[in-house]
Design a protein around this motif. Structure first.
Motif, mmCIF file in Angstrom:
data_model
loop_
_atom_site.group_PDB
_atom_site.id
_atom_site.type_symbol
_atom_site.label_atom_id
_atom_site.label_comp_id
_atom_site.label_asym_id
_atom_site.label_seq_id
_atom_site.Cartn_x
_atom_site.Cartn_y
_atom_site.Cartn_z
ATOM 1 N N UNK A 1 64.394 -81.787 -29.002
ATOM 2 C CA UNK A 1 65.512 -82.571 -29.529
ATOM 3 C C UNK A 1 66.102 -83.476 -28.457
ATOM 4 N N UNK A 2 66.182 -82.963 -27.236
ATOM 5 C CA UNK A 2 66.755 -83.752 -26.147
ATOM 6 C C UNK A 2 65.911 -84.986 -25.859
ATOM 7 N N UNK A 3 64.601 -84.822 -25.797
ATOM 8 C CA UNK A 3 63.711 -85.951 -25.508
ATOM 9 C C UNK A 3 63.757 -86.963 -26.646
ATOM 10 N N UNK A 4 63.746 -86.496 -27.883
ATOM 11 C CA UNK A 4 63.815 -87.400 -29.035
ATOM 12 C C UNK A 4 65.140 -88.164 -29.025
ATOM 13 N N UNK A 5 66.219 -87.503 -28.652
ATOM 14 C CA UNK A 5 67.521 -88.165 -28.580
ATOM 15 C C UNK A 5 67.527 -89.243 -27.504
ATOM 16 N N UNK A 6 66.953 -88.938 -26.341
ATOM 17 C CA UNK A 6 66.890 -89.934 -25.272
ATOM 18 C C UNK A 6 66.033 -91.119 -25.713
ATOM 19 N N UNK A 7 64.911 -90.848 -26.399
ATOM 20 C CA UNK A 7 64.056 -91.937 -26.888
ATOM 21 C C UNK A 7 64.822 -92.814 -27.874
ATOM 22 N N UNK A 8 65.480 -92.195 -28.822
ATOM 23 C CA UNK A 8 66.206 -92.962 -29.843
ATOM 24 C C UNK A 8 67.344 -93.767 -29.221
ATOM 25 N N UNK A 9 68.082 -93.165 -28.316
ATOM 26 C CA UNK A 9 69.189 -93.888 -27.682
ATOM 27 C C UNK A 9 68.679 -95.002 -26.777
ATOM 28 N N UNK A 10 67.593 -94.762 -26.073
ATOM 29 C CA UNK A 10 67.024 -95.798 -25.214
ATOM 30 C C UNK A 10 66.580 -97.007 -26.008
ATOM 31 N N UNK A 11 65.985 -96.759 -27.164
ATOM 32 C CA UNK A 11 65.524 -97.865 -27.996
ATOM 33 C C UNK A 11 66.693 -98.571 -28.676
ATOM 34 N N UNK A 12 67.659 -97.818 -29.143
ATOM 35 C CA UNK A 12 68.810 -98.401 -29.824
ATOM 36 C C UNK A 12 69.696 -99.177 -28.856
ATOM 37 N N UNK A 13 69.642 -98.838 -27.576
ATOM 38 C CA UNK A 13 70.423 -99.568 -26.575
ATOM 39 C C UNK A 13 70.032 -101.036 -26.507
ATOM 40 N N UNK A 14 68.780 -101.351 -26.784
ATOM 41 C CA UNK A 14 68.310 -102.740 -26.744
ATOM 42 C C UNK A 14 68.879 -103.522 -27.911
ATOM 43 N N UNK A 15 69.447 -104.699 -27.650
ATOM 44 C CA UNK A 15 69.910 -105.532 -28.761
ATOM 45 C C UNK A 15 68.752 -105.875 -29.696
ATOM 46 N N UNK A 16 69.023 -105.862 -30.985
ATOM 47 C CA UNK A 16 68.003 -106.219 -31.965
ATOM 48 C C UNK A 16 67.144 -105.058 -32.410
ATOM 49 N N UNK A 17 67.384 -103.860 -31.897
ATOM 50 C CA UNK A 17 66.627 -102.685 -32.323
ATOM 51 C C UNK A 17 67.593 -101.571 -32.697
ATOM 52 N N UNK A 18 67.161 -100.759 -33.651
ATOM 53 C CA UNK A 18 67.977 -99.629 -34.061
ATOM 54 C C UNK A 18 67.082 -98.572 -34.678
ATOM 55 N N UNK A 19 67.263 -97.341 -34.264
ATOM 56 C CA UNK A 19 66.555 -96.232 -34.887
ATOM 57 C C UNK A 19 67.309 -95.899 -36.166
ATOM 58 N N UNK A 20 66.623 -96.023 -37.290
ATOM 59 C CA UNK A 20 67.267 -95.809 -38.585
ATOM 60 C C UNK A 20 67.195 -94.362 -39.028
ATOM 61 N N UNK A 21 66.054 -93.724 -38.777
ATOM 62 C CA UNK A 21 65.876 -92.349 -39.234
ATOM 63 C C UNK A 21 64.857 -91.657 -38.350
ATOM 64 N N UNK A 22 65.126 -90.399 -38.069
ATOM 65 C CA UNK A 22 64.177 -89.550 -37.359
ATOM 66 C C UNK A 22 63.796 -88.451 -38.340
ATOM 67 N N UNK A 23 62.504 -88.341 -38.642
ATOM 68 C CA UNK A 23 62.012 -87.353 -39.590
ATOM 69 C C UNK A 23 61.139 -86.353 -38.839
ATOM 70 N N UNK A 24 61.743 -85.278 -38.307
ATOM 71 C CA UNK A 24 60.953 -84.326 -37.521
ATOM 72 C C UNK A 24 59.934 -83.557 -38.362
ATOM 73 N N UNK A 25 60.192 -83.406 -39.663
ATOM 74 C CA UNK A 25 59.243 -82.695 -40.515
ATOM 75 C C UNK A 25 57.922 -83.446 -40.623
ATOM 76 N N UNK A 26 57.986 -84.769 -40.747
ATOM 77 C CA UNK A 26 56.773 -85.582 -40.823
ATOM 78 C C UNK A 26 56.302 -86.050 -39.449
#
Length: 169
Positions: free
Chosen positions: A91-116
């Motif tokens: 969960x920690x690594x996925x959170x860092x990945x999502x926040x790192x990507x969302x930090x960039x202007x023009x990008x946003x993580x919309x949904x994380x589906x750990x089941x799939x």
């Protein structure tokens, strides 16, 4: 810190707002305890510094790209929602990945589906199939960089294969 937030929300510092903030903080932490990470991922200091440097570089480049998209296309600027496989189960690594990507202007993580095992990322500027593929590669590259800093050896190898396009996605 929740009590401080409470006092700031009320806008006044009185004994009653402080007592109320402490009461709210105790209630919130008792009712909604945070999960602790079962396994702490390894942190590699040099790679973490490299990741921070990349994030700073990506922030500048993304700002220029978004500015160009808006100046060139205005309200007709396009984006894409891209499905990207998740390599890490942490969960920690996925959170860092999502926040790192969302930090960039023009990008946003919309949904994380750990089941799939996928996440959905919106990226501005993808106007054709090649643009969508660039957006997908960019998300995979961010994932690989975070895993190099915090992931296991197996996750790093899998992310590198995905990033290079050698694995089935």
């Amino acid at each position: 810190w929740l009590a401080v937030v409470w006092v700031l929300l009320w806008g006044t510092f009185t004994p009653w707002t402080l007592v109320g903030g402490v009461a709210v903080a105790v209630a919130v932490t008792a009712l909604f305890p945070m999960r602790t990470a079962a396994v702490r991922p390894p942190a590699r200091p040099l790679q973490v510094l490299g990741l921070i440097g990349f994030l700073a570089y990506d922030l500048v480049v993304s700002t220029v790209e978004v500015s160009w998209q808006i100046l060139r296309y205005g309200s007709a600027a396009r984006g894409a929602i891209v499905e990207v496989p998740i390599v890490s189960g942490s969960d920690l690594v996925v959170t860092v990945m999502a926040n790192g990507l969302t930090l960039s202007p023009g990008t946003m993580v919309l949904q994380i589906d750990p089941d799939r095992g996928v996440w959905y990322v919106y990226m501005l500027g993808a106007r054709d199939r090649a643009g969508v593929e660039r957006a997908r590669r960019r998300a995979l590259d961010m994932q690989r960089r975070v895993l190099v800093a915090f992931g296991s050896a197996e996750e790093i190898a899998e992310a590198s294969m995905l990033d290079a396009g050698k694995a089935d996605t």
